[in-house]
Design an enzyme around this catalytic site. Structure first.
Site, PDB file in Angstrom:
ATOM      1  N   LYS A  54      31.975  20.123  26.614  1.00 44.03           N
ATOM      2  CA  LYS A  54      30.875  21.100  26.677  1.00 44.03           C
ATOM      3  C   LYS A  54      30.523  21.578  25.269  1.00 44.03           C
ATOM      4  CE  LYS A  54      32.322  22.595  31.289  1.00 44.03           C
ATOM      5  NZ  LYS A  54      33.065  23.602  32.071  1.00 44.03           N
ATOM      6  N   GLN A  98      36.728  29.038  31.419  1.00 43.47           N
ATOM      7  CA  GLN A  98      37.097  27.799  32.121  1.00 43.47           C
ATOM      8  C   GLN A  98      38.107  28.109  33.230  1.00 43.47           C
ATOM      9  OE1 GLN A  98      35.593  24.861  31.665  1.00 43.47           O
ATOM     10  NE2 GLN A  98      36.847  23.823  33.182  1.00 43.47           N
ATOM     11  N   ASP A 121      27.544  30.103  34.219  1.00 40.96           N
ATOM     12  CA  ASP A 121      28.243  29.335  35.259  1.00 40.96           C
ATOM     13  C   ASP A 121      27.671  29.661  36.647  1.00 40.96           C
ATOM     14  OD1 ASP A 121      30.275  27.465  34.776  1.00 40.96           O
ATOM     15  OD2 ASP A 121      31.686  29.021  34.155  1.00 40.96           O
TER      16      ASP A 121
HETATM   17  N1  GUN Z   1      36.386  24.383  36.364  1.00 38.04           N
HETATM   18  C1  GUN Z   1      35.907  23.310  37.057  1.00 38.04           C
HETATM   19  N2  GUN Z   1      34.557  23.340  37.090  1.00 38.04           N
HETATM   20  C2  GUN Z   1      34.177  24.430  36.379  1.00 38.04           C
HETATM   21  C3  GUN Z   1      32.907  24.972  36.043  1.00 38.04           C
HETATM   22  O1  GUN Z   1      31.840  24.468  36.404  1.00 38.04           O
HETATM   23  N3  GUN Z   1      32.935  26.109  35.295  1.00 38.04           N
HETATM   24  C4  GUN Z   1      34.092  26.697  34.906  1.00 38.04           C
HETATM   25  N4  GUN Z   1      34.011  27.817  34.196  1.00 38.04           N
HETATM   26  N5  GUN Z   1      35.285  26.216  35.204  1.00 38.04           N
HETATM   27  C5  GUN Z   1      35.321  25.084  35.938  1.00 38.04           C
END
Ligand code: GUN
Length: 294
Positions: A54, A98, A121
């Site tokens: 990311k 995350q 998110d």
């Molecule tokens: N863990 C797995 N998928 C995601 C996501 O889309 N966002 C976040 N913050 N954590 C994740």
């Protein structure tokens, strides 16, 4: 690539290139550089890879980004302090914590501490609530990526039977909700671990969205001829032929279903890259003040 395969890598590159051009304009006309803050707690190897990817996407697109990596034993208070710092930082338009977080941390409390106007998110209850009623809000990135794939491949959803396998807060529930919108007009059924006969339900589907986290769960006898399959799964499957001793497989048995299906997303290279592209889109929209006024 075979035209049955929905190439998420290519579509996500297209979306990122659109965002990159729009970012140059935003910078030159308004002097705004989209900024995204990542918070990573603990040592989960998959989470580290996701955050690194990311972050790379941010550099590619000309965004500002910052990553705070915290130890596994970080306290809830420390995490909340960091979120508060980013909430007040004008250079930051998006905050991503995350998941999963270490088990001693209350995940809901952390998500709710993020300013909903920076919740790229789409996990904050204000955004999930607005999504339910169809108001302007940040949409969660994976469901948003799935709907974008369907749109860009001109896959008909109107009046179609869509079966979602899995009811997670991150994928199953929100994607079911989005596809119910007038924009998509799908007839949506959600299956989960207590569904009586998942195979029978799947056989009614024009579109299957598999998000249960069980490697190669969907086989050809689950699908009717021409069914469109969106595979959200990312599972490590042992493979003695692979250098690492494993390979990544989805929730769908790709080889088994390929002949019979209408279209299918591969793993990797299907939904995964779309999640990142939509995170970039949400961050850009946040910086521009498209979702919430700045
Ligand atoms: N863990 C797995 N998928 C995601 C996501 O889309 N966002 C976040 N913050 N954590 C994740």
């Amino acid at each position: 690539m075979n035209d049955k395969i929905i190439d998420g890598k290519e579509i996500s590159s297209q979306i990122k290139s659109e965002i990159k051009s729009a970012t140059e304009i935003l910078k030159s006309e308004k002097g705004i550089t989209p900024g995204l803050a990542f918070i990573l707690a603990g040592e989960d190897p998959a989470s580290k890879v996701y955050v690194r990817n990311k972050g790379r996407a941010c550099s590619e697109l000309g965004f500002y980004s910052v990553t705070e990596s915290l130890p596994e034993n970080v306290s809830e208070i420390e995490l909340l302090k960091l979120i508060d710092k980013f909430n007040r930082d004008d250079k930051i338009h998006g905050i991503l914590v995350q998941l999963p977080l270490p088990s001693h941390i209350n995940e809901r409390k952390i998500i709710e501490a993020i300013d909903h106007k920076k919740d790229v998110d789409g996990f904050h209850p204000l955004n999930t609530g607005k999504m339910m009623t169809g108001e302007k809000c940040f949409l969660p990135c994976t469901p948003y990526g799935i709907t974008e794939l369907l749109k860009r491949k001109n896959i008909r959803t109107d009046g179609m039977n869509t079966v979602v396998i899995g009811r997670s807060n991150i994928v199953g529930k929100p994607v079911a909700n989005l596809l119910l919108r007038k924009e998509f007009n799908s007839t949506v059924t959600v299956c989960h671990s207590r569904t009586k006969d998942i195979k029978e339900v799947c056989l009614t589907a024009d579109i299957i969205i598999a998000a249960i986290g069980k490697a190669q769960f969907v086989k050809k006898d689950f699908i009717k001829e021409g069914c469109v399959i969106i595979d959200v799964g990312i599972n490590r499957t042992e493979d003695s032929n692979a250098k690492t001793g494993y390979r990544m497989t989805g929730d769908v048995d790709f080889e088994d279903c390929f002949e019979k299906c209408g279209m299918i997303t591969p793993v990797p290279g299907g939904v995964g890259p779309m999640t990142i592209a939509m995170l970039m889109k949400n961050t850009f929209d946040s910086a521009k003040g498209v979702i919430y006024e700045r």
